[in-house]
Design an enzyme around this catalytic site. Structure first.
Site, short mmCIF file in Angstrom:
data_model
loop_
_atom_site.label_atom_id
_atom_site.label_comp_id
_atom_site.label_asym_id
_atom_site.label_seq_id
_atom_site.Cartn_x
_atom_site.Cartn_y
_atom_site.Cartn_z
N THR A 1 0.82 -1.21 0.00
CA THR A 1 0.00 0.00 0.00
C THR A 1 0.85 1.26 0.00
O THR A 1 0.47 2.27 -0.59
CB THR A 1 -0.94 0.01 1.23
OG1 THR A 1 -1.81 -1.13 1.15
CG2 THR A 1 -1.78 1.26 1.28
N THR B 1 1.19 -4.30 4.24
CA THR B 1 0.86 -4.59 5.63
C THR B 1 0.18 -5.95 5.85
O THR B 1 0.14 -6.45 6.97
CB THR B 1 -0.04 -3.49 6.23
OG1 THR B 1 -1.26 -3.43 5.49
CG2 THR B 1 0.66 -2.14 6.19
N ASP B 2 -0.35 -6.55 4.78
CA ASP B 2 -1.09 -7.80 4.96
C ASP B 2 -0.24 -8.89 5.61
O ASP B 2 -0.71 -9.62 6.48
CB ASP B 2 -1.61 -8.31 3.61
CG ASP B 2 -2.83 -7.55 3.13
OD1 ASP B 2 -3.29 -6.65 3.86
OD2 ASP B 2 -3.33 -7.84 2.03
#
Length: 348
Positions: free
Chosen positions: A33, A112-113
């Site tokens: 992101t 971030t996942d």
């Protein structure tokens, strides 16, 4: 005029000398992101991993006052699409960069996942005491209030700070510093998504300064026994998310798919339901290592029912299921002895 030129020349020399005294920080970009873009500044949907590392660095001109940075585009994808092969290759590249005497610290931009999983993997496999700081963003670069630039600046500040030497892999987001072992993503969209529910943050970036409260007590990085330099493939380890009515079908599917290890994300204190128990008990007898973790986000999974201990299940301690999987994969590259692996879970 000659005096003026001399002053200008002297100022330039002093400026160059001052700049050369800044730490050399290598930024490895993986995507996510923080490098994502959307059609408008208010659009919720976006594409991760669209911007290159040079663009990310250029968006934060203040970085040049903190460190001499050099970017490298390692990957550029959403972290939900990362594979075991990707993080294995990243660990090897991190070790190559860290071995370079001209590199003082490493910052890794990442989605971030799966940020916490990559951070934990590197915490166990990076052979250096040099600071390694991972950073992401909850909002794409095109958002009206993008958090990526501030996070990246803080990450470089943290990496460049001499206090960060020997602290292992850290994640810096939302002005907080977390160690890789204890942090997890606790919210889907909020900028405060990353927290360490059991142990808390180890520090903060306050008014541009790095402030530490504590350090991890577990072995990491240069202290770790895991070496991936000659490993080409990580063993298959599956996570089975337990639920009301769990009958063992998914665990059996993992076994039939060739899993060398299984992490049961159990209810409560790593509960193994009576319907699932026979499947996992047989798995251990067949040489598959089974770890009892919990789907609960905080706390420590302890030994509990004698039948589970007798069956040979390993308790995950305070590691969540996804981090238990990472540790079990690395443990299985060294041994299949359950007792030895159990000691690794107690140690790390």
């Amino acid at each position: 005029m000659r005096k003026l030129l001399s002053v200008i020349a002297l100022t330039a020399v002093i400026g160059t000398a001052w700049a050369s005294d800044l730490p050399n920080v290598r930024i490895l970009a993986v995507g996510g992101t923080i490098a994502g873009t959307a059609a408008s500044s208010t659009q919720a949907s976006y594409k991760a991993g669209q911007l290159g590392v040079d663009t990310l660095i250029a968006a934060v001109p203040e970085i040049k006052n903190v460190a001499d940075v050099k970017g490298e585009q390692f990957l550029n994808i959403g972290s939900g699409n990362l594979t075991d092969d990707n993080i294995l290759a990243l660990a090897k590249r991190v070790n190559e960069v860290a071995a370079d005497a001209s590199t003082d610290a490493i910052v890794i931009t990442h989605g971030t996942d799966t940020l916490e999983e990559t951070a934990w993997f590197l915490n166990l496999t990076a052979k250096t005491t040099k600071p390694i700081v991972m950073v992401g963003a909850m909002r794409p670069a095109t958002a009206i209030s993008a958090d990526g630039p501030a996070n990246l600046l803080d990450a470089v500040r943290c990496a460049a700070d001499s206090q960060s030497v020997g602290k292992g892999v850290m994640i810096v987001m939302n002005n907080e510093i977390h160690n890789a072992r204890d942090v997890t993503k606790m919210d889907v969209t909020e900028v405060s998504a990353f927290q360490a529910p059991t142990a808390g943050a180890i520090g903060r970036i306050t008014a541009g300064k790095v402030v530490y409260f504590k350090s991890s007590t577990r072995p990491h990085t240069a202290q770790s026994e895991f070496d991936v330099s000659k490993i080409e493939k990580l063993p298959r380890v599956d996570i089975i998310y337990s639920h009301l009515g769990d009958d063992g079908v998914l665990a059996q599917a993992a076994i039939e798919s060739g899993a060398k290890g299984i992490v049961n994300a159990g209810t409560g204190n790593g509960t193994v339901s009576k319907h699932l128990f026979p499947t996992l008990e047989k798995a251990v007898k067949d040489g598959i290592v089974v770890v009892r973790a919990s789907r609960v986000p905080s706390g420590v999974v302890t030994t509990s029912k004698p039948d589970w201990d007798k069956a040979g299940f390993i308790s995950s301690g305070s590691l969540n299921p996804q981090k238990s999987r990472i540790l079990l994969q690395l443990a299985l590259t060294k041994t299949q002895d359950k007792k030895v692996i159990e000691k690794m879970f107690e140690k790390y």
